[in-house]
Design an enzyme around this catalytic site. Structure first.
Site, short mmCIF file in Angstrom:
data_model
loop_
_atom_site.label_atom_id
_atom_site.label_comp_id
_atom_site.label_asym_id
_atom_site.label_seq_id
_atom_site.Cartn_x
_atom_site.Cartn_y
_atom_site.Cartn_z
N GLU A 1 0.85 -1.21 -0.01
CA GLU A 1 0.01 0.00 0.05
C GLU A 1 0.76 1.30 0.00
O GLU A 1 0.17 2.39 -0.48
CB GLU A 1 -0.82 -0.27 1.13
CG GLU A 1 -1.93 -1.11 1.23
CD GLU A 1 -3.15 -0.77 0.08
OE1 GLU A 1 -3.28 0.31 -0.25
OE2 GLU A 1 -3.53 -1.67 -0.39
N SER B 1 -56.44 -25.50 32.57
CA SER B 1 -56.20 -26.08 33.69
C SER B 1 -55.08 -26.02 34.16
O SER B 1 -54.63 -26.60 35.15
CB SER B 1 -56.59 -27.68 33.27
OG SER B 1 -57.91 -27.87 33.01
#
Lengths: 762, 188
Positions: free
Chosen positions: A183, A464
């Site tokens: 780079e 229930s």
């Protein structure tokens, strides 16, 4: 000479006339640039707060001799934690399986208030159990060791960037060398802008007739990423150059490199961008940055130019070619010898398929997020690198998701003729009753399709599953002075009955319209007898039942009508879990807990939650109801659990509401409580009972998470007595009693007199 | 009604002869296989045992499970933290211990102790209540639990209840020095 001197004297004032204002304006521009840009750079660099996502962790898995464990599950856990399989472990983050033994290089992990130091251990598994754990350093036996907690999810900022920060000292030199070689080869020579490099790039681009090379230095790239937009204009380029120079004036090369290596974009996983070499090392190679080899470093650096184009997963040939080009650049720059270069070229491309855990428990994480947003801003939660430790058990969570998905598919198949293409929905919550730790939570069959969390938001008739509340209220009446005490021996007649309440008449029926005659609470609960339950509720009063419902965890409207005893109220699975948690935990209610601690990146504990227990029922009452509920699985409405292969001791209750719109099962072992609900979102009849739709899901889940664990008894608390009685008379059984049963009583409520029918037999 | 007395008398006479028929249909279920530990075995028709007095259910006496052994390690670490007055660390370790083995009474005891020392007396009392249930049968441990309950009740200003708890502690463990000292202090 003289002539030229005169010429110079003539031109100089004129040139000065032009140059001076130019110099003045240049100076002015420089001062302006410095004054304007310098604070920007200072803020940008020194005050740089990386947008770091917050991580949500599950509870760590404990390994100890005797712990249930399948080698395959351990391997999967290690893979998820990013451990690498190797031939022989040499460092942290590796594992090696050899027959029934597995060597693990455990990593350090920082928990709130404690650090788990990394160490090399050998775990020997026998069958489905850990037989032995040894420290590989000194061969000493270890009594317990924790794996690191697994990542459940992350809270991302709108940028959705995933990054783990690394210091330059943690980055291997060959990585920075590869970067510089490719780079910005004159990185250590220029002052922010590389004029030579720019000219070279310009020349090459002109020759190629297109842009093949950028002349930007690492500093310029960093400045562009930090401060500028990607638009291409001469002004942006000038600003970039000016700022790069300023950055170089003020910061060292090392600081610039460190920022760059943490900032750089290196790929995408779904909607998440991978930034910085730390995260990329983990995602591509399951490694810490310092562990990267030359070849791996070259691959990462090669990605910088275009992560999509050179993605090793999608385009391995291109990635290999690019990597080799980086290696060639390194050799050219003198960072690699020819021999090492050749060796690197021969190394095949190898990347790990690390799955990014975006959300392993989406409904649970939603609850968490909602809770945390009451205390933290969205920005803090998504960008400040918080670590959130939760109570979730990932193994259970996975099992819950599987069990619910399979169970709902079964339900769909079973009711395919009547469901008009609708999909049944479901919810599951698993809680450790002693602590309130939420172990697993699934709020629906598909989070992507519906984020409505049925565990916390779906208020449905409970049917229930409400009945244990009635029996808790009824049995606890023995503690009420002058109350009408009910014990296990109290009988009511289970027969068609009309109840009158507030001038209204109501005639409930048993589910199958079958009536058992005179029954006690044990039988009434085991067989979910409606009429008998209303009669028991009547003994203590419906107001009392309503009070117990609220006290035990029902938060919605609870009206003291007779139908309340049969669960004619609405509640969420979350509330039902709280009710059953009281029964499973000796009458103590542990508040449901999702978050244990929240810690900052620098290990400051922002919050810590403790187990929060409240006394709700007498321990003896809770134990008795639990004992009754054990019978539901042995002889009652949930006995199909036994035929389905569930062999652990457990207590539970089925629930089915009018027209079978809701199917419930709430059940628990001494250590784990699970509530399952199944129904349609639009409240249409499902046509299946709790035992048919919800119980199989509960059984599937329990069988998976309890595998390898022994069946445990429910611990009797103080204040429970057992006595052998004559069930006919309710008296203490004598030698003459033809039928004797052992029954449990809350101390003080046991029979005092001998059986009056067979008393002479003593 | 007289016929009822007649039937009853007949049954009693037959019982005296030792050949009472299974005449009365048992309305309750058969003895539960899930009866708690120490449960009386099912009746044998041949032998008629004498009436059994009520028995308090005994605490479970089983060898420590592997998870209990693992959990104990965390508790031991937590004790060091308590000794160092690092209650945050202690509670974190104890939560780990309880998470691994939620029936570890010792972990609940030290958790209650640590919470009390942190000043969260109400939480301490409920945690100690859980410890009381889980440590049933261990007199020395129960002595400690009751003594800590007393300490927390004292902190809340509940003098009479604290005295009761110290007395309970001494009933469990007559040598409990802390309970004796605090009790003397409260009574003097």
């Amino acid at each position: 000479m003289k002539r030229s001197f005169h010429g110079f004297r003539r031109i100089f004032p004129r040139a000065l006339f032009v140059l001076l204002p130019l110099a003045f304006f240049a100076l002015l521009a420089a001062v302006y640039t410095y004054v304007h840009l310098s604070p920007l750079i200072t803020v940008g660099f020194e005050g740089k707060r990386w947008s770091l996502s917050s991580k949500v962790y599950a509870e760590p898995a404990s390994l100890y001799p005797g712990a249930p464990l399948r080698l395959e599950d351990l391997r999967e856990s290690l893979e998820r934690l990013g451990y690498r399989p190797v031939q022989s472990i040499t460092t942290q983050g590796q594992y090696c399986i050899d027959g029934p033994q597995i060597d693990i290089g455990l990593r350090d992990f920082h928990y709130p208030y404690r650090v788990m130091p990394g160490r090399a251990v050998r775990v020997i598994v026998s069958g489905q159990t850990v037989r032995e754990i040894r420290d590989l350093r000194d061969q000493q036996a270890i009594s317990t060791v924790d794996l690191e907690p697994q990542l459940v999810s992350e809270f991302f900022s709108p940028e959705r960037a995933k990054r783990r920060l690394v210091r330059l000292s943690e980055i291997p030199p060959h990585l920075t060398q590869a970067l510089i070689a490719v780079e910005d080869r004159r990185f250590y020579e220029h002052r922010g802008v590389d004029w030579i490099g720019m000219l070279r790039a310009l020349y090459r681009n002109l020759r190629a007739g297109k842009v093949t090379e950028g002349g930007s230095t690492i500093t310029q790239q960093l400045v562009k990423n930090f401060f500028l937009t990607p638009t291409r204009s001469i002004w942006r380029k000038l600003a970039e150059m000016a700022m790069a120079v300023l950055v170089e004036v003020r910061y060292s090369k090392a600081a610039i490199l460190e920022l760059y290596l943490n900032e750089i974009y290196l790929g995408q996983r779904g909607s998440i961008s991978i930034n910085g070499v730390g995260e990329a090392a983990h995602l591509y190679f399951r490694k810490e940055a310092q562990e990267l080899t030359v070849e791996e470093a070259a691959l990462l650096v090669g990605l910088i130019r275009a992560p999509h184009v050179y993605s090793p997963a999608k385009h391995p040939e291109r990635a290999l070619e690019r990597r080799n080009r980086v290696l060639a650049a390194m050799r050219e720059a003198g960072y690699l010898s020819e021999e090492r270069f050749q060796q690197a070229l021969r190394t095949p491309l190898r990347v790990e398929a690390v799955t990014l855990e975006l959300n392993r428990a989406p409904y649970f994480v939603d609850i968490l997020r909602e809770q945390l947003l009451q205390r933290y801003s969205l920005e803090d939660l998504t960008s400040n690198n918080l670590t959130i430790f939760t109570t979730l058990d990932v193994h259970m969570q996975d099992a819950a998701q599987r069990a619910l998905a399979a169970g709902l598919a079964r339900v769909d198949r079973r009711v395919s003729a009547s469901n008009a293409g609708r999909e049944a929905q479901g919810a599951l919550i698993a809680i450790q009753p002693q602590t309130g730790f939420i172990r697993a939570l699934v709020g629906g069959r598909n989070y992507m399709a519906s984020q409505f969390n049925r565990v916390t938001q779906a208020r449905r008739q409970v049917g229930s599953v409400f009945k244990p509340i009635v029996y808790a209220a009824v049995l606890e009446s023995v503690f009420t002075p002058n109350g009408q005490a009910t014990t296990a021996l109290t009988r009511v007649e289970d027969a068609p009955t009309t109840f009158t309440y507030n001038g209204q008449r109501w005639s409930p029926e048993n589910y199958d319209r079958h009536y058992l005659g005179w029954v006690g609470p044990r039988v009434a609960l085991e067989h979910s007898l409606n009429v008998a339950t209303v009669k028991f509720a009547e003994r203590v009063g419906f107001e009392t039942v309503a009070r117990y419902a609220r006290r035990m965890g029902i938060q919605g409207k609870v009206e003291p009508f007779p139908s309340l005893a049969l669960g004619a109220i609405e509640a969420t699975p979350w509330e039902v879990a709280q009710v059953y948690g009281v029964l499973a935990n000796h009458g103590l209610q542990a508040g449901p807990m999702a978050v244990k601690e929240v810690m900052t990146g620098d290990e400051r504990v922002l919050e810590k939650h403790h187990i929060d227990i409240e006394e709700v029922l007498q321990p003896a009452t809770a134990y008795l109801v639990t004992n009754f509920l054990e019978g539901v699985l042995e002889r009652g409405t949930a006995r199909s659990a036994r035929t389905a292969g569930f062999h652990w001791r457990a207590a539970g209750k089925t629930g089915t509401t009018d027209d079978s719109r809701d199917a419930w099962f709430a059940g628990y072992t001494p250590d784990l409580l699970v509530v399952v609900w199944v129904g349609y979102d639009d409240n249409q009849p499902l046509g299946l009972t709790g035992a048919q739709a919800a119980l199989p899901i509960w059984v599937d889940f329990m069988k998976e998470v309890l595998v390898g664990r022994p069946s445990q008894e429910f611990l009797p608390p103080p204040g429970v007595v057992q006595m052998t009685v004559d069930p006919t008379s309710g008296g203490i059984a004598t030698a003459g009693c033809p039928t004797r049963v052992t029954e449990l009583f809350i101390e003080g409520s046991e029979p005092r007199a001998l059986c009056p029918l067979h008393g002479m037999g003593k | 009604m007289t016929w009822r007395y007649a039937v009853l008398s007949l049954v009693m006479i037959l019982a005296l002869w030792g050949c009472a028929p299974q005449a009365v249909q048992r309305p309750s279920p058969p003895p539960s296989p899930s009866a708690p530990p120490g449960g009386v075995p099912p009746p044998k028709s041949a032998v008629k045992p004498p009436p059994t007095p009520p028995q308090t259910l005994p605490p479970r006496e089983t060898p420590p499970s592997p998870s209990m052994v693992a959990s104990a390690q965390w508790v031991d670490e937590a004790i060091h933290a308590i000794e160092a007055r690092n209650y945050d660390r202690a509670t974190a370790l104890l939560e780990r211990a309880i998470s691994v083995e939620p029936n570890n009474g010792r972990a609940f005891y030290y958790y209650g102790l640590a919470m009390g020392e942190r000043g969260d007396t109400r939480a301490a009392l409920t945690l100690l209540r859980k410890a009381e249930i889980l440590l049933r049968g261990d007199r020395q441990a129960l002595g400690n639990v009751y003594a800590q309950m007393g300490m927390n009740l004292e902190r809340l200003g509940h003098r009479e209840e604290a005295i009761q708890r110290y007395e309970q502690a001494l009933a469990q463990d007559p040598t409990h020095a802390l309970a004796r000292r605090r009790l003397q202090g409260l009574k003097s």
